[in-house]
Design an enzyme around this catalytic site. Sequence first.
Site, PDB file in Angstrom:
ATOM      1  N   ARG A   1      -5.956  -0.363   0.740  1.00 49.02           N
ATOM      2  CA  ARG A   1      -6.676  -0.039   1.982  1.00 49.02           C
ATOM      3  C   ARG A   1      -7.084   1.436   2.033  1.00 49.02           C
ATOM      4  NH1 ARG A   1      -7.706  -3.956   5.282  1.00 49.02           N
ATOM      5  NH2 ARG A   1      -8.123  -2.686   7.104  1.00 49.02           N
TER       6      ARG A   1
ATOM      7  N   ARG B   1     -16.950   0.125 -23.998  1.00 43.63           N
ATOM      8  CA  ARG B   1     -17.469  -0.064 -22.641  1.00 43.63           C
ATOM      9  C   ARG B   1     -16.823   0.883 -21.626  1.00 43.63           C
ATOM     10  NH1 ARG B   1     -17.392  -6.672 -22.819  1.00 43.63           N
ATOM     11  NH2 ARG B   1     -19.599  -6.897 -23.298  1.00 43.63           N
TER      12      ARG B   1
ATOM     13  N   ARG C   1      -0.412  -8.720  -4.978  1.00 43.36           N
ATOM     14  CA  ARG C   1       0.523  -9.086  -3.898  1.00 43.36           C
ATOM     15  C   ARG C   1       1.415 -10.259  -4.271  1.00 43.36           C
ATOM     16  NH1 ARG C   1      -2.917  -8.846   1.240  1.00 43.36           N
ATOM     17  NH2 ARG C   1      -2.279 -10.988   1.523  1.00 43.36           N
TER      18      ARG C   1
ATOM     19  N   ASP D   1       0.813  -1.221   0.000  1.00 40.68           N
ATOM     20  CA  ASP D   1       0.000   0.000   0.000  1.00 40.68           C
ATOM     21  C   ASP D   1       0.848   1.274   0.000  1.00 40.68           C
ATOM     22  OD1 ASP D   1      -2.030  -1.865   0.261  1.00 40.68           O
ATOM     23  OD2 ASP D   1      -2.247  -1.573   2.417  1.00 40.68           O
TER      24      ASP D   1
HETATM   25  O1  F6P Z   1      -2.340  -4.139   3.283  1.00 39.15           O
HETATM   26  C1  F6P Z   1      -2.121  -4.945   2.174  1.00 39.15           C
HETATM   27  C2  F6P Z   1      -3.423  -5.414   1.589  1.00 39.15           C
HETATM   28  O2  F6P Z   1      -3.139  -6.143   0.424  1.00 39.15           O
HETATM   29  C3  F6P Z   1      -4.442  -4.312   1.320  1.00 39.15           C
HETATM   30  O3  F6P Z   1      -4.161  -3.581   0.170  1.00 39.15           O
HETATM   31  C4  F6P Z   1      -5.727  -5.101   1.288  1.00 39.15           C
HETATM   32  O4  F6P Z   1      -6.842  -4.333   1.645  1.00 39.15           O
HETATM   33  C5  F6P Z   1      -5.491  -6.167   2.328  1.00 39.15           C
HETATM   34  O5  F6P Z   1      -4.093  -6.287   2.483  1.00 39.15           O
HETATM   35  C6  F6P Z   1      -6.098  -7.493   1.957  1.00 39.15           C
HETATM   36  O6  F6P Z   1      -5.892  -8.381   2.997  1.00 39.15           O
HETATM   37  P1  F6P Z   1      -6.248  -9.908   2.896  1.00 39.15           P
HETATM   38  O7  F6P Z   1      -5.081 -10.616   2.292  1.00 39.15           O
HETATM   39  O8  F6P Z   1      -6.496 -10.311   4.301  1.00 39.15           O
HETATM   40  O9  F6P Z   1      -7.465 -10.058   2.040  1.00 39.15           O
END
Ligand code: F6P
Length: 357
Positions: free
Chosen positions: A183, A174, A285, A139
Amino acid sequence: MKRVGILNSGGDCAGLNAVIASAVVTANKLGYEVIGFEQGWEGLLDPMMYRPLTLDAVRGISHLGGTILGTVNHGRFGAKKGEGQSRRIPADVLQMAADNLKKLDVDGLIVIGGDGTLSGAVQLAAFGVNIVGVPKTIDNDLMLTARTFGFSTACQVVVDALDRIHTTATSHHRVIFVETMGRHTGWIAFRAGLAGGANAILAPEFEFQVPDLVSFLRHRQATRRSSVVVVAEGAHISSKGVHWGEKSEEEVNLGGISHYLMSLVGGLAPDEFEMRHVVLGHTQRGGTPNAADRVVAKAYGCEAMKAYDRGEFGTVVAYINQSMITVPIDECTGDLKRVTADTLEYITARDLGVFVH
Ligand code: F6P
């Protein structure tokens, strides 16, 4: 021989293994043995889960995504709930962690984590545990550090997706809403949205009105026939607030705003736009870290271990002006680093006619 522990907690992100490996290599040079605690803080609590991190154990992992130690972003050490709400970790849990370190002859910890993990670290430090932190989050919202590892890779994932989404949006005329993580801040949305040519970028820091977005989309559909809207999961819709996904006793999760927003736009402009939405979710991620994240992650790992050896406990390594310094942990937890009207990505997007709020 001196022994140091290392753990990562909270969501994984690209570059974690590079931090671990470079901390272990540096520790080895400085004459330390390293114990890696598994599954975040849980590995430090009964029943403990840990393993020795030798040079052999970390060879060839720096380019791999995820974390060899595993991680959790909930559990007995949870120190955050929602935006800015701190939780006191029970004293018996903190004592157990401190006692377990003593049992293993571990003098202190390198803790790799975001706001929640580092808030836990501050509480454990009060129990006499020597801690040096490494800021971790895709983030990019931690105070006092210009860049957290994993952010650049996450942005690249979004940009790659946007390149693909533009062509299909254009072909079908579209409006496509692309939901990004982040977050309570819009760093990923703004950096990746600008790089990927988004036509609108909606982020938590800049509350927007749905009717204004509808007018913007109307104009675009009339002139350009398609639109790509990047919407951060924590975006703030005027009079409706943040769109929460799941809420539980332990944690509140964001998610689902792209679908919700699509329905709000459809409500104000029935049958006017053909719309779709895409949630990029955990693709941001996962996977291998890019070059920028590998470099910064390796630097964080080396610097954290050197700071530990110098006895700079209760600090976090921060990347500022192309160099690494240490700052007190509690100065980079609590408040979040947010996108502002002075942020380069915001100014540039606005100058280019992107709808920003
Ligand atoms: O803080 C990192 C993050 O990937 C956020 O961007 C996201 O809201 C959250 O973690 C998602 O968490 P989880 O893996 O518990 O769904």
